[in-house]
Design a protein around this motif. Structure first.
Motif, PDB file in Angstrom:
ATOM      1  N   PRO A  76      15.809 -17.503  -5.368  1.00  0.00           N
ATOM      2  CA  PRO A  76      14.771 -16.740  -6.060  1.00  0.00           C
ATOM      3  C   PRO A  76      14.867 -16.982  -7.561  1.00  0.00           C
ATOM      4  O   PRO A  76      15.958 -16.957  -8.132  1.00  0.00           O
ATOM      5  CB  PRO A  76      15.093 -15.283  -5.705  1.00  0.00           C
ATOM      6  N   VAL A  77      13.749 -17.264  -8.177  1.00  0.00           N
ATOM      7  CA  VAL A  77      13.700 -17.513  -9.614  1.00  0.00           C
ATOM      8  C   VAL A  77      12.495 -16.787 -10.213  1.00  0.00           C
ATOM      9  O   VAL A  77      11.576 -16.404  -9.492  1.00  0.00           O
ATOM     10  CB  VAL A  77      13.602 -19.021  -9.938  1.00  0.00           C
ATOM     11  N   ALA A  78      12.523 -16.613 -11.520  1.00  0.00           N
ATOM     12  CA  ALA A  78      11.406 -15.955 -12.189  1.00  0.00           C
ATOM     13  C   ALA A  78      11.295 -16.484 -13.617  1.00  0.00           C
ATOM     14  O   ALA A  78      12.292 -16.864 -14.229  1.00  0.00           O
ATOM     15  CB  ALA A  78      11.610 -14.446 -12.218  1.00  0.00           C
ATOM     16  N   LEU A  79      10.107 -16.522 -14.114  1.00  0.00           N
ATOM     17  CA  LEU A  79       9.854 -16.791 -15.523  1.00  0.00           C
ATOM     18  C   LEU A  79       9.564 -15.429 -16.138  1.00  0.00           C
ATOM     19  O   LEU A  79       8.637 -14.734 -15.724  1.00  0.00           O
ATOM     20  CB  LEU A  79       8.652 -17.732 -15.686  1.00  0.00           C
ATOM     21  N   THR A  80      10.391 -15.024 -17.098  1.00  0.00           N
ATOM     22  CA  THR A  80      10.294 -13.654 -17.588  1.00  0.00           C
ATOM     23  C   THR A  80       9.521 -13.568 -18.896  1.00  0.00           C
ATOM     24  O   THR A  80       9.463 -14.512 -19.680  1.00  0.00           O
ATOM     25  CB  THR A  80      11.706 -13.071 -17.796  1.00  0.00           C
ATOM     26  N   SER A  81       8.981 -12.386 -19.094  1.00  0.00           N
ATOM     27  CA  SER A  81       8.245 -12.101 -20.324  1.00  0.00           C
ATOM     28  C   SER A  81       9.236 -11.850 -21.455  1.00  0.00           C
ATOM     29  O   SER A  81      10.424 -11.626 -21.211  1.00  0.00           O
ATOM     30  CB  SER A  81       7.371 -10.862 -20.117  1.00  0.00           C
ATOM     31  N   PRO A  82       8.770 -11.842 -22.695  1.00  0.00           N
ATOM     32  CA  PRO A  82       9.673 -11.527 -23.817  1.00  0.00           C
ATOM     33  C   PRO A  82      10.331 -10.147 -23.664  1.00  0.00           C
ATOM     34  O   PRO A  82      11.499  -9.984 -24.006  1.00  0.00           O
ATOM     35  CB  PRO A  82       8.757 -11.571 -25.040  1.00  0.00           C
ATOM     36  N   GLU A  83       9.607  -9.175 -23.112  1.00  0.00           N
ATOM     37  CA  GLU A  83      10.176  -7.845 -22.919  1.00  0.00           C
ATOM     38  C   GLU A  83      11.312  -7.886 -21.906  1.00  0.00           C
ATOM     39  O   GLU A  83      12.351  -7.247 -22.078  1.00  0.00           O
ATOM     40  CB  GLU A  83       9.098  -6.845 -22.453  1.00  0.00           C
ATOM     41  N   GLU A  84      11.110  -8.639 -20.807  1.00  0.00           N
ATOM     42  CA  GLU A  84      12.155  -8.754 -19.796  1.00  0.00           C
ATOM     43  C   GLU A  84      13.354  -9.532 -20.327  1.00  0.00           C
ATOM     44  O   GLU A  84      14.494  -9.229 -20.003  1.00  0.00           O
ATOM     45  CB  GLU A  84      11.592  -9.403 -18.532  1.00  0.00           C
ATOM     46  N   GLN A  85      13.109 -10.535 -21.159  1.00  0.00           N
ATOM     47  CA  GLN A  85      14.209 -11.278 -21.773  1.00  0.00           C
ATOM     48  C   GLN A  85      15.015 -10.359 -22.686  1.00  0.00           C
ATOM     49  O   GLN A  85      16.248 -10.440 -22.733  1.00  0.00           O
ATOM     50  CB  GLN A  85      13.667 -12.483 -22.540  1.00  0.00           C
TER      51      GLN A  85
END
Length: 156
Positions: A76-85
């Motif tokens: 499982p992978v995700a590209l995260t938003s700046p908020e999630e980073q």
């Protein structure tokens, strides 16, 4: 012992071992299970195919083959938003703060925590590793412990 394939409400799949089915039910009911990837406590059993021994399988070290097969499976992978980073950064900072201000006791965590709780040694902040059975026993005895926040990519 029984191994269950588990899945959290975010879709992360992982496995865990339990003494028996009742042990899984008890831990799930008490909220003691958490996702190895996102720490969600909304965990359920995933569909699992039974393992059947076959004579036609190659001989050799099964642990190496298992690791090789797991490495080839999609993860499982995700590209995260700046908020999630930013949240990931805060989790790492919290982990660093908790470990910097405590003594590392390794696999003696449960024994040390119990000694402090029982007044045998002076109380101090510690961190280390504990088995699922140790965690359950400590919590049942009213010893207030918590899992250290850690991100999957920090486990190397």
């Amino acid at each position: 012992m029984i191994r269950f394939s588990l899945v959290c409400d975010q879709g992360h799949e992982f496995e865990s071992w339990f003494r028996d089915s009742a042990a899984y039910d008890d831990q799930a009911e008490r909220g003691l299970l958490s996702c190895a990837y996102c720490a969600s406590t909304k965990i359920g059993k995933a569909i699992m195919a039974p393992q059947v021994a076959r004579k036609d399988r190659e001989s050799g070290n099964p642990d190496i083959k298992i690791r090789e097969n797991l490495a080839a499976l999609p993860q499982p992978v995700a590209l995260t938003s700046p908020e999630e980073q930013a949240l990931r950064t805060k989790v790492r900072e919290l982990h660093a703060m908790l470990t910097a201000k405590s003594d590392y006791v390794g696999d003696k965590f449960a024994a040390e925590a119990r000694k402090m709780h029982d007044g045998e040694i002076e109380h101090r902040t510690i961190h280390g590793e504990a088995t699922g059975e140790d965690v359950r026993s400590l919590l049942e005895d009213g010893i207030d412990i918590l899992p250290l926040p850690m991100l999957p990519d920090d486990r190397n």
